[in-house]
Write a protein that holds these residues in place. Structure first.
Motif, PDB file in Angstrom:
ATOM      1  N   THR A   8       0.826  -1.207   0.000  1.00 50.58           N
ATOM      2  CA  THR A   8       0.000   0.000   0.000  1.00 50.58           C
ATOM      3  C   THR A   8       0.860   1.257   0.000  1.00 50.58           C
ATOM      4  OG1 THR A   8      -0.103   0.173   2.419  1.00 50.58           O
ATOM      5  CG2 THR A   8      -1.777  -1.190   1.325  1.00 50.58           C
ATOM      6  N   THR A  45      -0.292   6.209  -3.685  1.00 47.84           N
ATOM      7  CA  THR A  45       0.232   6.409  -5.043  1.00 47.84           C
ATOM      8  C   THR A  45       1.717   6.106  -5.145  1.00 47.84           C
ATOM      9  OG1 THR A  45       0.796   8.768  -4.761  1.00 47.84           O
ATOM     10  CG2 THR A  45      -1.480   8.253  -5.381  1.00 47.84           C
ATOM     11  N   THR A  50      -0.202   5.059 -10.908  1.00 46.90           N
ATOM     12  CA  THR A  50      -1.539   5.300 -10.353  1.00 46.90           C
ATOM     13  C   THR A  50      -2.367   6.195 -11.264  1.00 46.90           C
ATOM     14  OG1 THR A  50      -0.724   5.090  -8.069  1.00 46.90           O
ATOM     15  CG2 THR A  50      -2.818   6.230  -8.378  1.00 46.90           C
ATOM     16  N   THR A 102      -2.409   1.086  -9.726  1.00 46.66           N
ATOM     17  CA  THR A 102      -3.375   1.441  -8.686  1.00 46.66           C
ATOM     18  C   THR A 102      -4.384   2.411  -9.277  1.00 46.66           C
ATOM     19  OG1 THR A 102      -1.755   1.168  -6.891  1.00 46.66           O
ATOM     20  CG2 THR A 102      -3.693   2.514  -6.418  1.00 46.66           C
ATOM     21  N   SER A 135      -4.001  -5.560 -10.441  1.00 48.33           N
ATOM     22  CA  SER A 135      -3.973  -4.190  -9.946  1.00 48.33           C
ATOM     23  C   SER A 135      -4.764  -4.053  -8.651  1.00 48.33           C
ATOM     24  CB  SER A 135      -4.523  -3.238 -11.019  1.00 48.33           C
ATOM     25  OG  SER A 135      -3.694  -3.221 -12.157  1.00 48.33           O
ATOM     26  N   LEU A 136      -4.882  -2.819  -8.194  1.00 47.03           N
ATOM     27  CA  LEU A 136      -5.555  -2.512  -6.936  1.00 47.03           C
ATOM     28  C   LEU A 136      -6.415  -1.269  -7.146  1.00 47.03           C
ATOM     29  CD1 LEU A 136      -5.723  -3.077  -3.814  1.00 47.03           C
ATOM     30  CD2 LEU A 136      -3.862  -1.414  -3.573  1.00 47.03           C
TER      31      LEU A 136
END
Length: 209
Positions: A8, A45, A50, A102, A135-136
């Protein structure tokens, strides 16, 4: 073989979550509008490319906030979602998302306010895109006086739920982050006490690491 984890960028969260969040996940971040939740978004980010979709502020205002913050940040692509068909615009951008990236939608409320069947289709397409690209996605959900009509769908479809509680206690502001839902993983039994001032820090008044 254990599932692949994506960092994260927030060390305390990554440690608590055994290295990060499972690749392909959709995360809902619930937070009060009058909180420092944006600091969490900024630091998300850092680890990967991102795409930052803003639905309320202008793209210029978000870029200015990134320039002014002292929190660690990456260099996200910032796009404004507006017009009469925000779900269509969001779908086009999600379809073009590169591998291992992201996606942040800040806030998701404007999309939650669209017709529920169309919004549910968007959430399903979003989940598929995250899995296909490793991805997230992080959906910033404003926990205000009147949540959007699609909020229950957001929280049900999300693989992971982060819930930020901000309270004024005496002369101090207390921020606690809970992870009550982690589909396919382990939800946290205890909250994480954070200091959200200029960046995301651990509250060192007790050992939570």
């Amino acid at each position: 073989m254990p599932p692949r984890r994506l960092r994260t960028g927030i060390d305390v969260l990554d440690r608590k979550l055994s290295g990060g969040i499972t690749a392909g996940s959709v995360v809902a971040l619930i937070a009060p509008p009058a909180s420092q939740a944006e600091l969490l978004l900024y630091e998300l980010t850092v680890p990967r490319r991102t795409l930052y979709l803003t639905t309320e502020r202008s793209a210029e205002a978000v870029r200015d906030a990134f320039d002014r913050t002292s929190a660690p940040t990456g260099s996200p692509e910032i796009r404004r979602l507006d017009g009469e068909a925000p779900l269509d615009a969001a779908n086009r951008l999600v379809e073009a998302l590169p591998e291992e990236s992201t996606l942040i939608i800040d806030p998701i409320d404007a999309l939650e306010s669209q017709e529920l069947p169309r919004y549910r289709r968007f959430l399903n397409a979003l989940q598929t895109a995250m899995v296909n690209t490793d991805s997230l996605a992080v959906l910033h959900c404003l926990d205000g006086a009147a949540p959007a009509k699609g909020r229950d769908s957001t929280l049900y479809m999300a693989d992971v739920v982060f819930s930020l509680d901000t309270r004024i206690s005496g002369e101090s502001v207390e921020n606690r982050l809970a992870v009550p839902k982690y589909r396919g993983g382990r939800a946290l039994e205890e909250t994480i006490k954070l200091e959200l001032t200029e960046r995301v820090l651990i509250d060192t008044s007790r050992d939570i690491a």
